[in-house]
Design a protein around this motif. Sequence first.
Motif, PDB file in Angstrom:
ATOM      1  N   ASP A 268       0.858  -1.184   0.000  1.00  0.00           N
ATOM      2  CA  ASP A 268       0.000   0.000   0.000  1.00  0.00           C
ATOM      3  C   ASP A 268       0.895   1.235   0.000  1.00  0.00           C
ATOM      4  N   TYR A 320       0.881  -2.613  -4.807  1.00  0.00           N
ATOM      5  CA  TYR A 320       1.335  -1.278  -4.419  1.00  0.00           C
ATOM      6  C   TYR A 320       0.855  -0.235  -5.435  1.00  0.00           C
ATOM      7  N   SER A 323      -2.923   0.392  -5.263  1.00  0.00           N
ATOM      8  CA  SER A 323      -3.450   0.896  -3.995  1.00  0.00           C
ATOM      9  C   SER A 323      -3.914   2.345  -4.080  1.00  0.00           C
ATOM     10  N   SER A 326      -7.626   2.926  -4.104  1.00  0.00           N
ATOM     11  CA  SER A 326      -8.409   2.610  -2.896  1.00  0.00           C
ATOM     12  C   SER A 326      -8.700   3.846  -2.061  1.00  0.00           C
TER      13      SER A 326
END
Length: 328
Positions: A268, A320, A323, A326
């Motif tokens: 993340d 990654y 992310s 999100s």
Amino acid sequence: MYSNKTPMERLTPEILINLAMHLDVPSVFQLSLANKHFSKLFSDELLCRQLVERDYGINYKHPDETYAGLLHLLYTGAIRPSRYLSAVPDEVTDAKRAVYRASLAHKETANCDLCKTNPAEYLNMDPADNTLVCSSCAQENKQRYAVLFSLSSEGLYTFMEDGSKHKLGDDSADRNEVHKVKGITESLTSNDTINDLDRRRRAEHQLYIQELRREDMSLKHYLIEKTWGRSWMLFRTREGSPLPGRITNQKLARSNGTLDPNIRLPMDKYRPAPETHADIVSEKLWSYLEKAYGVQGRAYSEDDMQTPEYVRLRVYMDDYKKSIHSYP
């Protein structure tokens, strides 16, 4: 009351200047010769400054020069200062200054950022680009790298259309260009050791903030060993913290020098992951860190994760990059 003035002569100076801004320089010059009322046009500093910037692409001058005088010199062809210098601020960025000093410290190992083989000879002076290039790459990309600082002679250069190299601010240049070149060069090479570290600290933290906000995941991404990344974080965020040494990635490597497939990576971009072995940074930030600090050993990127044994690391890297979607 009757007035013998023409409608044009009854216009206020403000309206007249505004109208003149819609004319080209030759037309303004001809209008200024019409009568005494219009002659003030070619002496108005605000108008002349705007015309110099709009029609000649020059936004700098010598302190003793007026924009009215500069416009007249440009219009008559008496001088031809470089318009490329207009894109370079008088005060260079602290990040560019750090790259310049690091290139001097690692002169033997500093290679061109484009071809990766030839020694670096020039630093791009674009305020948003700290690329180091060799002569060959500079010639091939002369439009992209319009103003270059020579690491050896400490002069500013531009490559002409025919491939020849022209030194800016030389003996044939007018005083406006000479003054501009002198200011840029002194800003880059000045040795203000008292304030340099704090200014570099702030500049690098700003680079990190820009990295956090970057949403372009198409760039290649690199790995930085966690210990060095933590040292860099302390330097950026805590006044008095020492400058990190060269980037070392030994903990990410196997005994044969290849990337260890068993390391853990963050999944993340915005969530801290202290249990991981490395941080992930974009090619843009890595390019600066590599030049500013140097690398001891190998650099590792997602290009090193192509074989089947790196499937797990590839998943880390893909998660990654995804992310950013999100978060709103």
